[in-house]
Design an enzyme around this catalytic site. Structure first.
Site, PDB file in Angstrom:
ATOM      1  N   CYS A  40       0.843  -1.135  -0.188  1.00  0.00           N
ATOM      2  CA  CYS A  40      -0.065   0.114  -0.090  1.00  0.00           C
ATOM      3  C   CYS A  40       0.782   1.082   0.072  1.00  0.00           C
ATOM      4  O   CYS A  40       1.884   1.292   0.558  1.00  0.00           O
ATOM      5  CB  CYS A  40      -0.890  -0.191   1.269  1.00  0.00           C
ATOM      6  SG  CYS A  40      -2.248   1.250   1.316  1.00  0.00           S
ATOM      7  N   ASP A  74       0.335   3.815   1.548  1.00  0.00           N
ATOM      8  CA  ASP A  74       0.355   4.436   2.940  1.00  0.00           C
ATOM      9  C   ASP A  74       1.895   4.479   3.554  1.00  0.00           C
ATOM     10  O   ASP A  74       2.612   3.853   3.685  1.00  0.00           O
ATOM     11  CB  ASP A  74      -0.183   3.339   4.078  1.00  0.00           C
ATOM     12  CG  ASP A  74      -0.545   4.081   5.206  1.00  0.00           C
ATOM     13  OD1 ASP A  74       0.509   4.277   6.097  1.00  0.00           O
ATOM     14  OD2 ASP A  74      -1.971   3.944   5.615  1.00  0.00           O
ATOM     15  N   ARG A  78       2.963   4.853   6.401  1.00  0.00           N
ATOM     16  CA  ARG A  78       3.541   3.998   7.586  1.00  0.00           C
ATOM     17  C   ARG A  78       3.998   2.498   7.231  1.00  0.00           C
ATOM     18  O   ARG A  78       4.458   1.578   8.059  1.00  0.00           O
ATOM     19  CB  ARG A  78       2.445   3.820   8.363  1.00  0.00           C
ATOM     20  CG  ARG A  78       1.781   5.405   8.899  1.00  0.00           C
ATOM     21  CD  ARG A  78       0.720   5.204   9.648  1.00  0.00           C
ATOM     22  NE  ARG A  78      -0.568   4.875   8.772  1.00  0.00           N
ATOM     23  CZ  ARG A  78      -1.693   4.723   9.201  1.00  0.00           C
ATOM     24  NH1 ARG A  78      -1.961   4.878  10.495  1.00  0.00           N
ATOM     25  NH2 ARG A  78      -2.699   4.184   8.089  1.00  0.00           N
ATOM     26  N   HIS A 134      -2.311  -4.171   4.735  1.00  0.00           N
ATOM     27  CA  HIS A 134      -2.060  -3.606   6.170  1.00  0.00           C
ATOM     28  C   HIS A 134      -3.300  -3.554   6.873  1.00  0.00           C
ATOM     29  O   HIS A 134      -4.180  -2.754   6.528  1.00  0.00           O
ATOM     30  CB  HIS A 134      -1.167  -2.669   6.654  1.00  0.00           C
ATOM     31  CG  HIS A 134      -1.685  -1.149   5.867  1.00  0.00           C
ATOM     32  ND1 HIS A 134      -2.158  -0.133   6.570  1.00  0.00           N
ATOM     33  CD2 HIS A 134      -1.807  -0.758   4.713  1.00  0.00           C
ATOM     34  CE1 HIS A 134      -2.766   0.767   5.850  1.00  0.00           C
ATOM     35  NE2 HIS A 134      -2.362   0.535   4.611  1.00  0.00           N
ATOM     36  N   CYS A 140      -6.208  -0.068   6.631  1.00  0.00           N
ATOM     37  CA  CYS A 140      -5.999   0.323   5.722  1.00  0.00           C
ATOM     38  C   CYS A 140      -7.140   1.288   5.249  1.00  0.00           C
ATOM     39  O   CYS A 140      -8.471   0.857   4.989  1.00  0.00           O
ATOM     40  CB  CYS A 140      -5.723  -0.751   4.577  1.00  0.00           C
ATOM     41  SG  CYS A 140      -5.491   0.186   2.717  1.00  0.00           S
TER      42      CYS A 140
END
Ligand code: CO
Length: 223
Positions: free
Chosen positions: A53, A55, A57, A109, A112
């Protein structure tokens, strides 16, 4: 490994700050290892491809304690794997047939936002068209998902199912099937990362051949 261990995002990131940070990183890296960039510049031979992803993080190298040169990375919102994505297919083709990676990992994750949005009805703009791919996964698995009353747990299960379908979509691709048909080793794996613990869960859906697929998905080898 030179990853920083701050538990909070860097405070007030600026455009100039990134360039300053880069200079500091180069100076620190060269002080520790004068040949570092010479070796990396000579070429790459990563054994792993990662589909994750976007993302911020979930950076592949950081969370697996690996370094530049170790993982060939493709990221998109909610680590979607669909056959019409020329970007993903190009990365996969290059990874498998040129770099000759031995493993492709789809890593989602928990928590999400893309998956959670796909379970909702609110409009977010053009991204809704991308997230429709995850709604299609809901359509395949709604019997299981609809009986999960807790919203977070339902989202987490859809995160897992999105990874599992991503793994299966990879195994159905001509790129992966031709690799297997040539007798070369290639493992396709599905993982989920926990933002809360930092730990990765292996969903145990690894595939190394197309014999788990129904016959309609097993493609003949090209002559
Ligand atoms: Co995400």
């Amino acid at each position: 490994m030179c990853a920083k261990l701050e538990t909070q995002p860097t405070e007030h990131i600026t455009y100039e700050g990134l360039l300053e940070g880069n200079k500091e990183w180069v100076a620190g890296t060269l002080a520790e290892d004068p040949g570092y960039f010479d070796r990396l510049a000579a070429g790459q031979k990563p054994p792993i491809m990662w589909i994750g992803c976007s993302d911020s993080r979930v950076p592949a190298n950081h969370i697996t304690n690996t370094n530049p040169g170790d993982i060939f990375v493709h990221r998109n919102i909610a680590n979607v794997v669909v056959h019409t994505d020329m970007n993903m297919l190009s990365v996969l083709d290059y990874a498998v047939n040129v770099l000759q990676v031995e493993h492709v990992i789809v890593c989602g994750h928990y928590g999400c936002g893309g998956v959670e949005a796909a379970l909702g009805t609110k409009q977010h703009g053009i991204i809704d068209n991308w997230l429709r791919n995850i709604k299609d996964i809901y359509r395949l698995h709604y019997h299981e998902l609809d009986i999960i009353s807790d919203h977070k747990k339902r989202c987490d299960r859809l995160v897992e199912l999105n990874v599992i379908e991503g793994v299966f979509n990879l195994t159905k691709s001509s790129i992966v099937q031709n690799r297997w048909g040539s007798g070369k080793k290639l493992g396709i794996h599905g993982w989920v990362y926990s933002l809360n613990t930092g730990l990765i869960k292996d969903l145990n859906v690894s595939c190394e051949a197309n014999d788990h697929l129904s016959s309609v998905f097993r493609m003949d080898q090209m002559m």
